[in-house]
Design an enzyme around this catalytic site. Structure first.
Site, PDB file in Angstrom:
ATOM      1  N   ASP A  79       0.826  -1.211   0.000  1.00 11.95           N
ATOM      2  CA  ASP A  79       0.000   0.000   0.000  1.00 11.95           C
ATOM      3  C   ASP A  79       0.858   1.258   0.000  1.00 11.95           C
ATOM      4  O   ASP A  79       2.047   1.234   0.308  1.00 11.95           O
ATOM      5  CB  ASP A  79      -0.939   0.014   1.211  1.00 11.95           C
ATOM      6  CG  ASP A  79      -0.199  -0.138   2.541  1.00 11.95           C
ATOM      7  OD1 ASP A  79       0.826  -0.849   2.577  1.00 11.95           O
ATOM      8  OD2 ASP A  79      -0.630   0.450   3.538  1.00 11.95           O
ATOM      9  N   GLU A 137      -0.673  -1.952   5.251  1.00 15.42           N
ATOM     10  CA  GLU A 137       0.241  -1.910   6.406  1.00 15.42           C
ATOM     11  C   GLU A 137       0.234  -0.539   7.068  1.00 15.42           C
ATOM     12  O   GLU A 137       0.422  -0.421   8.281  1.00 15.42           O
ATOM     13  CB  GLU A 137       1.666  -2.263   5.953  1.00 15.42           C
ATOM     14  CG  GLU A 137       2.682  -2.347   7.082  1.00 15.42           C
ATOM     15  CD  GLU A 137       3.247  -0.997   7.507  1.00 15.42           C
ATOM     16  OE1 GLU A 137       3.540  -0.808   8.708  1.00 15.42           O
ATOM     17  OE2 GLU A 137       3.397  -0.121   6.637  1.00 15.42           O
ATOM     18  N   GLU A 138       0.001   0.508   6.275  1.00 19.32           N
ATOM     19  CA  GLU A 138       0.144   1.879   6.767  1.00 19.32           C
ATOM     20  C   GLU A 138      -1.014   2.366   7.632  1.00 19.32           C
ATOM     21  O   GLU A 138      -0.889   3.384   8.313  1.00 19.32           O
ATOM     22  CB  GLU A 138       0.305   2.849   5.579  1.00 19.32           C
ATOM     23  CG  GLU A 138       1.551   2.631   4.739  1.00 19.32           C
ATOM     24  CD  GLU A 138       2.823   3.108   5.431  1.00 19.32           C
ATOM     25  OE1 GLU A 138       2.743   3.523   6.608  1.00 19.32           O
ATOM     26  OE2 GLU A 138       3.884   3.056   4.799  1.00 19.32           O
ATOM     27  N   ARG A 176      18.323  -7.625  14.603  1.00 18.97           N
ATOM     28  CA  ARG A 176      18.251  -7.545  16.067  1.00 18.97           C
ATOM     29  C   ARG A 176      17.402  -8.692  16.590  1.00 18.97           C
ATOM     30  O   ARG A 176      16.298  -8.940  16.099  1.00 18.97           O
ATOM     31  CB  ARG A 176      17.641  -6.214  16.522  1.00 18.97           C
ATOM     32  CG  ARG A 176      17.608  -6.078  18.044  1.00 18.97           C
ATOM     33  CD  ARG A 176      17.061  -4.738  18.507  1.00 18.97           C
ATOM     34  NE  ARG A 176      17.080  -4.664  19.949  1.00 18.97           N
ATOM     35  CZ  ARG A 176      18.138  -4.326  20.689  1.00 18.97           C
ATOM     36  NH1 ARG A 176      19.268  -4.026  20.079  1.00 18.97           N
ATOM     37  NH2 ARG A 176      18.086  -4.298  21.993  1.00 18.97           N
ATOM     38  N   HIS A 362       8.044   8.481   4.427  1.00 17.68           N
ATOM     39  CA  HIS A 362       6.812   9.258   4.552  1.00 17.68           C
ATOM     40  C   HIS A 362       7.016  10.732   4.179  1.00 17.68           C
ATOM     41  O   HIS A 362       6.194  11.575   4.526  1.00 17.68           O
ATOM     42  CB  HIS A 362       6.186   9.143   5.948  1.00 17.68           C
ATOM     43  CG  HIS A 362       5.706   7.761   6.276  1.00 17.68           C
ATOM     44  ND1 HIS A 362       4.668   7.507   7.151  1.00 17.68           N
ATOM     45  CD2 HIS A 362       6.116   6.539   5.843  1.00 17.68           C
ATOM     46  CE1 HIS A 362       4.474   6.201   7.244  1.00 17.68           C
ATOM     47  NE2 HIS A 362       5.355   5.599   6.454  1.00 17.68           N
TER      48      HIS A 362
END
Length: 396
Positions: A79, A137-138, A176, A362
């Site tokens: 998206d 996802e956003e 990580r 963004h």
């Protein structure tokens, strides 16, 4: 492994072409129509089994190897964001007010071409590979949870995912163990005072003053209520009280976000914010409404899969450095997948070394070095093959 790497390198131009096509035709979260259709058609042309409308607008393609074995899932989101692109590039967005400003076009292109390369190696594969193309996802509630509920992880043993990361130099991979991305919650507050004439405050309850006291004290929750060795962020992004200059505000509206890695800290933040809001309003004769919305969970990487990716990345052509990174306070709904199956999520550096200015994700001028897609595909693909081969050896 060498065969896979050569296939990916041979198809890099196609990867770039797909990415640029998707960049020109972005679609907003929960409004994706053409993008999932494009993805499904690409996988069908490869001869894969394809499910559309998974959990809403998601697409799942399945590659079954010649021999039985474990199942690996690979995930990419597709998206875009409600941003007007300011880049002057040949592949600039053709949809006004919509832009791929986070790299999801690159994620999708990476996974599609990786699927092509792996499909060409089907006869050598032992096991199954599931390609999860996720919508939304956003924008909460996101697409991951709904796709999981619709069966995208059925039979999956492990999952891998990556994010192209423009702030990190090309050639560097960030990994990580444990928490790598935070939970991302949202809250809304309405403080109800009593409006009045600006010259007669004694007859009013100034919602702006109440709100200002609350905002100032809000910062003490993290500094004085959360344990120093824990991490949390509370940010107010909206404070609204629109009135004439000589009118005491009747109402103030606020919106903000809470970020935390630990579920107990996450719950504590919610409780402390409302307690402080209640006390402030009580002491200043105002009322309030407090609404808290649980967002995405933290992304918690599993140790074994993270170590596998780190090992593979260290051996991957194009990777110059593998770094154990600090946790990020940004959110991602990838965390939902790893609540169900073991896996890991890593960042692939995508900063062009020749760029003087790197715009953040963004941003209206966001872009990334497309060579990062090839590195991402190599790491994801090799991690997949290594997992399947290791499991096959153990079974034999």
């Amino acid at each position: 492994m060498d065969q896979l790497l050569l296939k990916l390198e041979d198809n890099f131009e196609e990867m770039v072409s797909i990415r640029r096509y998707l960049h020109e035709h972005p679609e907003l979260s929960h409004q994706e129509i053409h993008t999932p259709a494009y993805i499904a058609n690409y996988h069908r042309e490869l001869g894969l089994e394809v499910r559309e409308f998974v959990g809403g607008r998601g697409v799942v393609a399945t590659l079954k190897g010649a021999k039985p074995g474990k199942t690996v899932a690979l995930r990419a989101d597709f998206d875009a964001l409600a941003i007007q692109e300011l880049n002057d590039v040949p592949y600039k967005s053709k949809n006004d007010g919509v832009m791929h400003a986070c790299g999801h076009d690159g994620h999708t292109a990476t996974l599609l071409v990786l699927a092509k390369a792996l499909t060409e190696m089907r006869d050598q594969l032992s096991g199954t590979i599931v390609f999860i193309h996720q919508h939304a996802e956003e924008l909460a509630p996101g697409g991951a949870k709904a796709m999981i509920e619709d069966g995208c992880l059925d039979g999956v043993d492990v999952i891998f995912g990556t994010h192209l990361w423009a702030p990190t130099p090309l050639g560097e991979v960030l990994v990580r163990e444990g928490a790598i991305m935070a939970a991302a919650d949202r809250f809304e507050i309405v403080i109800q005072g009593k409006g009045g004439h600006g010259a007669e405050p004694q007859h009013s309850v100034d919602a702006i003053v109440v709100g200002a006291h609350f905002v100032t004290q809000l910062q003490t929750i993290v500094s004085r209520r959360v344990a120093p060795l824990e991490s949390a962020v509370v940010t107010l992004g909206q404070f609204e009280a629109i009135n004439p200059f000589n009118v005491i505000a009747d109402t103030v509206k606020m919106q903000g976000t809470v970020r935390a890695f630990d579920e107990q800290v996450r719950r504590q933040m919610k409780e402390e914010i409302e307690l402080l809001l209640k006390a402030t309003c009580l002491g200043m004769h105002a009322d309030y409404r407090f609404d808290y919305f649980d967002g995405y969970p933290p992304v918690i990487n599993h140790v074994e899969q993270t170590q596998l990716v780190a090992q593979i990345a260290n051996e991957t052509p194009g990777v110059e450095k593998v770094t154990v990174c600090s946790p990020f306070m940004i959110g991602e709904d990838y965390g939902y997948y790893m609540q169900h199956v073991p896996g890991t999520f890593f960042f692939t550096g995508a900063k062009d070394p020749d760029w003087e200015t790197v715009y953040p994700h963004h941003h209206a001028r966001f872009d990334f070095d497309e060579r990062a897609m090839l590195i991402a595909a190599k790491v994801l693909g090799q991690a997949t093959l290594e997992f399947l081969l290791t499991e096959q050896r153990e079974e034999e």
